[in-house]
Design a protein around this motif. Structure first.
Motif, PDB file in Angstrom:
ATOM      1  N   SER A  45       0.809  -1.216   0.000  1.00  0.00           N
ATOM      2  CA  SER A  45       0.000   0.000   0.000  1.00  0.00           C
ATOM      3  C   SER A  45       0.843   1.267   0.000  1.00  0.00           C
ATOM      4  CB  SER A  45      -0.920   0.013   1.227  1.00  0.00           C
ATOM      5  OG  SER A  45      -1.764   1.141   1.216  1.00  0.00           O
ATOM      6  N   PHE A  46       0.422   2.236  -0.839  1.00  0.00           N
ATOM      7  CA  PHE A  46       0.931   3.604  -0.796  1.00  0.00           C
ATOM      8  C   PHE A  46      -0.097   4.534  -0.144  1.00  0.00           C
ATOM      9  CE2 PHE A  46       3.812   3.318  -4.857  1.00  0.00           C
ATOM     10  CZ  PHE A  46       4.744   2.604  -4.136  1.00  0.00           C
ATOM     11  N   ASP A  47      -1.098   3.968   0.514  1.00  0.00           N
ATOM     12  CA  ASP A  47      -2.199   4.762   1.067  1.00  0.00           C
ATOM     13  C   ASP A  47      -2.206   4.810   2.583  1.00  0.00           C
ATOM     14  OD1 ASP A  47      -3.084   5.136  -1.519  1.00  0.00           O
ATOM     15  OD2 ASP A  47      -4.632   3.586  -1.421  1.00  0.00           O
ATOM     16  N   ALA A  48      -1.230   4.205   3.237  1.00  0.00           N
ATOM     17  CA  ALA A  48      -1.265   4.069   4.693  1.00  0.00           C
ATOM     18  C   ALA A  48      -0.570   5.233   5.380  1.00  0.00           C
ATOM     19  CB  ALA A  48      -0.603   2.759   5.108  1.00  0.00           C
ATOM     20  N   THR A  49      -1.207   5.779   6.412  1.00  0.00           N
ATOM     21  CA  THR A  49      -0.562   6.832   7.197  1.00  0.00           C
ATOM     22  C   THR A  49       0.502   6.260   8.124  1.00  0.00           C
ATOM     23  OG1 THR A  49      -2.325   6.645   8.855  1.00  0.00           O
ATOM     24  CG2 THR A  49      -2.603   8.302   7.126  1.00  0.00           C
ATOM     25  N   LEU A  50       0.388   4.965   8.455  1.00  0.00           N
ATOM     26  CA  LEU A  50       1.360   4.306   9.322  1.00  0.00           C
ATOM     27  C   LEU A  50       2.348   3.510   8.482  1.00  0.00           C
ATOM     28  CD1 LEU A  50       2.378   3.374  12.134  1.00  0.00           C
ATOM     29  CD2 LEU A  50       0.708   1.496  11.986  1.00  0.00           C
ATOM     30  N   PRO A  51       3.600   3.934   8.399  1.00  0.00           N
ATOM     31  CA  PRO A  51       4.589   3.146   7.650  1.00  0.00           C
ATOM     32  C   PRO A  51       4.878   1.820   8.353  1.00  0.00           C
ATOM     33  CG  PRO A  51       5.337   5.405   7.985  1.00  0.00           C
ATOM     34  CD  PRO A  51       4.162   5.195   8.887  1.00  0.00           C
ATOM     35  N   ARG A  52       4.934   0.750   7.568  1.00  0.00           N
ATOM     36  CA  ARG A  52       5.242  -0.564   8.136  1.00  0.00           C
ATOM     37  C   ARG A  52       5.826  -1.422   7.021  1.00  0.00           C
ATOM     38  NH1 ARG A  52       0.860  -2.682  12.141  1.00  0.00           N
ATOM     39  NH2 ARG A  52      -0.448  -2.175  10.347  1.00  0.00           N
ATOM     40  N   GLN A  53       7.159  -1.549   7.010  1.00  0.00           N
ATOM     41  CA  GLN A  53       7.846  -2.281   5.950  1.00  0.00           C
ATOM     42  C   GLN A  53       8.525  -3.555   6.433  1.00  0.00           C
ATOM     43  OE1 GLN A  53       8.478   1.312   6.069  1.00  0.00           O
ATOM     44  NE2 GLN A  53       6.830   1.543   4.591  1.00  0.00           N
ATOM     45  N   ASP A  54       8.502  -3.824   7.707  1.00  0.00           N
ATOM     46  CA  ASP A  54       9.288  -4.950   8.219  1.00  0.00           C
ATOM     47  C   ASP A  54       8.431  -6.002   8.919  1.00  0.00           C
ATOM     48  OD1 ASP A  54       8.636  -3.386  10.348  1.00  0.00           O
ATOM     49  OD2 ASP A  54      10.673  -3.131  11.113  1.00  0.00           O
ATOM     50  N   PHE A  55       7.146  -6.096   8.513  1.00  0.00           N
ATOM     51  CA  PHE A  55       6.300  -7.164   9.047  1.00  0.00           C
ATOM     52  C   PHE A  55       6.305  -8.310   8.045  1.00  0.00           C
ATOM     53  CE2 PHE A  55       2.721  -9.653  10.278  1.00  0.00           C
ATOM     54  CZ  PHE A  55       2.564  -9.441  11.647  1.00  0.00           C
ATOM     55  N   PHE A  56       7.080  -9.341   8.347  1.00  0.00           N
ATOM     56  CA  PHE A  56       7.260 -10.483   7.447  1.00  0.00           C
ATOM     57  C   PHE A  56       7.395 -11.714   8.327  1.00  0.00           C
ATOM     58  CE2 PHE A  56       8.964 -11.604   3.079  1.00  0.00           C
ATOM     59  CZ  PHE A  56       9.028 -12.970   3.298  1.00  0.00           C
ATOM     60  N   GLU A  57       6.303 -12.428   8.525  1.00  0.00           N
ATOM     61  CA  GLU A  57       6.298 -13.568   9.443  1.00  0.00           C
ATOM     62  C   GLU A  57       5.937 -14.857   8.720  1.00  0.00           C
ATOM     63  OE1 GLU A  57       5.223 -11.261  13.640  1.00  0.00           O
ATOM     64  OE2 GLU A  57       3.881 -12.835  12.888  1.00  0.00           O
ATOM     65  N   ILE A  58       6.699 -15.893   9.015  1.00  0.00           N
ATOM     66  CA  ILE A  58       6.464 -17.227   8.460  1.00  0.00           C
ATOM     67  C   ILE A  58       6.080 -18.151   9.602  1.00  0.00           C
ATOM     68  CG2 ILE A  58       7.432 -19.103   7.086  1.00  0.00           C
ATOM     69  CD1 ILE A  58       9.519 -16.067   7.176  1.00  0.00           C
TER      70      ILE A  58
END
Length: 354
Positions: free
Chosen positions: A246-259
Motif C-alpha cells: 500500500s501507498f495509502d497508509a498513514t502508518l509506515p510498516r515495511q518490516d512485518f514479514f512472518e512465516i
C-alpha cells in the motif's frame, strides 16, 4: 574465488543508480566501464562521480567492446526494450525490478537471451543478503517445522513524499505492487518456491499526488494504477501467504514479514534491506529469540550482479536469474488481473529454486 572482472555498463543513471554504482565500483567481480542515460549530463555526472571511463547514450555503450553485461536501471516501461537491445548486441543483461511490464514481455526477453546464448538476471537481489539468507537457512533447517503460511505487510504514505521525480512510480509498472512487491514476493519465492494461484483486491486511494521533495516540490500529477493491493497466494510446495502492498497508509510498516510453521513462527527482516534481526518464537515460548545474522559489510544493491559475473566466468548458475524475475512478473500480473476481474488467477510460469 578470484575471477577476471566482467565489464559492466550501467544504463539509466537516475536515483537508484547511485546505490548500484557505489557497490559495483568497489567489487572485484566486475569493472564498470560505461554509463548511459537519455540525459547526457546525468550520464557524465555519474561517470565522473564513480570513476567510469566512458559515458554516452545507449548505442554508445552497447557498441563498447569491453561491455559484457548491461545493468538496466531505466524506468519500467523501458526495461524490456533496453534488455532486448542489449541482447541483440550479444550482451548479458541484469534488469531492475520489475523485469518487464507483462509476462509476454518477460517471456520475449528470456527467449531472445536463450537464442543469443547470453544470461538474464533481475532485481531484487536483497534476498541474497545476510538477513534473508539467515531466514531461509532457519526454515531449511526445520526450526519452524513444516512451513504453513506467511503474512507480509508493506505499507506507507507513498514515495511521492521523498522522490524528486515520482510519476513513474504511480504509472504502469509502478504502484506498490510492481514497485515494492518484488522485494517481498521474491523473498517468499526464495522460501517457498513457485506460485500456483492468487486472489486479490485493490483500490486507488487518491486520484493524484503532490511531489514532496526536490526542485518540483508542490507539483501535482495523476495516479493511474491501484495504490493499495491485498492478495492471497498459494505455493506449489504447500504454504499460503497473505500480502498487503500500500501507498495509502498513514502508518509506515515495511518490516512485518512472518512465516508460521507447525512448530514455531519466524519473523524475517525487511526484504528491501540486506540485513536486520531474524527472530524465532516457538509455540511454548513466552518471547522471541534472536537468531544471529552474520556481519556482511559487502552486501548492497548489485550483489546479484556480482554473483552473475562469477557465474559467467565459472559457468555456474546465478541466483537472481531471469526465470525467477519473470515468474515474479507473472505473479504480480495475476494479482492485478485477479483484483480487476474478481476471480482466482493461475500462475503457469515456474523457476528452479536454488
Amino acid at each position: 574465488m578470484a575471477v577476471n572482472p566482467v565489464g559492466v555498463a550501467v544504463v539509466g543513471c537516475g536515483t537508484i543508480s547511485h546505490q548500484y554504482l557505489a557497490t559495483l565500483a568497489n567489487r572485484p567481480e566486475v569493472r564498470v566501464v560505461a554509463c548511459a542515460d537519455l540525459d547526457p549530463a546525468r550520464a557524465a555526472s555519474a561517470a565522473a562521480r564513480y570513476g567510469v571511463p566512458v559515458h554516452g547514450d545507449l548505442d554508445t555503450v552497447l557498441a563498447h567492446d569491453e561491455v559484457e553485461l548491461v545493468v538496466n536501471l531505466t524506468v519500467p516501461a523501458a526495461h524490456a526494450p533496453v534488455a532486448l537491445a542489449a541482447i541483440a548486441e550479444g550482451k548479458h543483461v541484469y534488469t531492475e525490478k520489475p523485469f518487464a511490464l507483462t509476462p509476454t514481455e518477460a517471456s520475449t526477453v528470456l527467449a531472445a537471451a536463450q537464442a543469443a546464448g547470453v544470461r538474464t538476471g533481475g532485481a531484487p537481489d536483497t534476498f541474497l543478503g545476510a538477513g534473508m539468507q539467515t531466514t531461509c537457512q532457519a526454515v531449511a533447517d526445520g526450526r519452524i517445522g513444516t512451513p504453513l503460511s506467511a503474512i507480509v505487510l508493506e505499507q506507507g504514505p507513498g514515495p511521492h513524499r521523498w522522490h524528486p521525480d515520482p510519476e513513474f512510480l504511480f504509472q504502469a509498472g509502478g504502484g506498490p505492487l510492481f514497485d515494492m512487491g518484488p522485494y517481498y514476493l521474491t523473498a517468499l519465492a526464495a522460501l517457498f518456491g513457485p506460485v500456483t494461484r492468487v486472489a486479490a483486491l485493490n483500490r486507488t486511494g487518491f486520484p493524484e499526488r503532490v511531489i514532496g521533495a526536490g526542485p518540483r516540490t508542490g507539483q501535482r500529477f495523476p495516479v493511474t494504477v491501484p495504490t493499495h493491493v491485498t492478495a492471497l497466494i498459494e505455493y506449489a510446495s504447500g504454504p499460503v501467504a497473505t500480502v498487503v502492498f500500500s501507498f495509502d497508509a498513514t502508518l509506515p510498516r515495511q518490516d512485518f514479514f512472518e512465516i508460521t510453521g507447525t512448530e514455531a513462527t519466524l519473523a524475517a527482516p525487511n526484504p528491501n534491506t540486506f540485513t536486520g534481526p531474524v527472530r524465532l518464537r516457538a509455540t511454548s515460548d513466552s518471547d522471541w529469540t534472536t537468531i544471529p545474522t552474520p556481519d556482511s559489510p559487502t552486501d548492497g544493491r548489485g550483489i546479484g550482479i556480482c554473483d552473475m559475473a562469477v557465474g559467467i566466468r565459472t559457468n555456474r548458475p546465478h541466483h537472481a536469474n531471469g526465470d525467477l524475475a519473470a515468474h515474479i512478473v507473472d505473479v504480480m500480473t495475476a494479482i492485478h488481473d485477479s483484483a480487476e476481474h474478481g476471480t482466482f488467477r493461475d500462475v503457469t510460469s515456474t523457476f528452479t529454486r536454488m
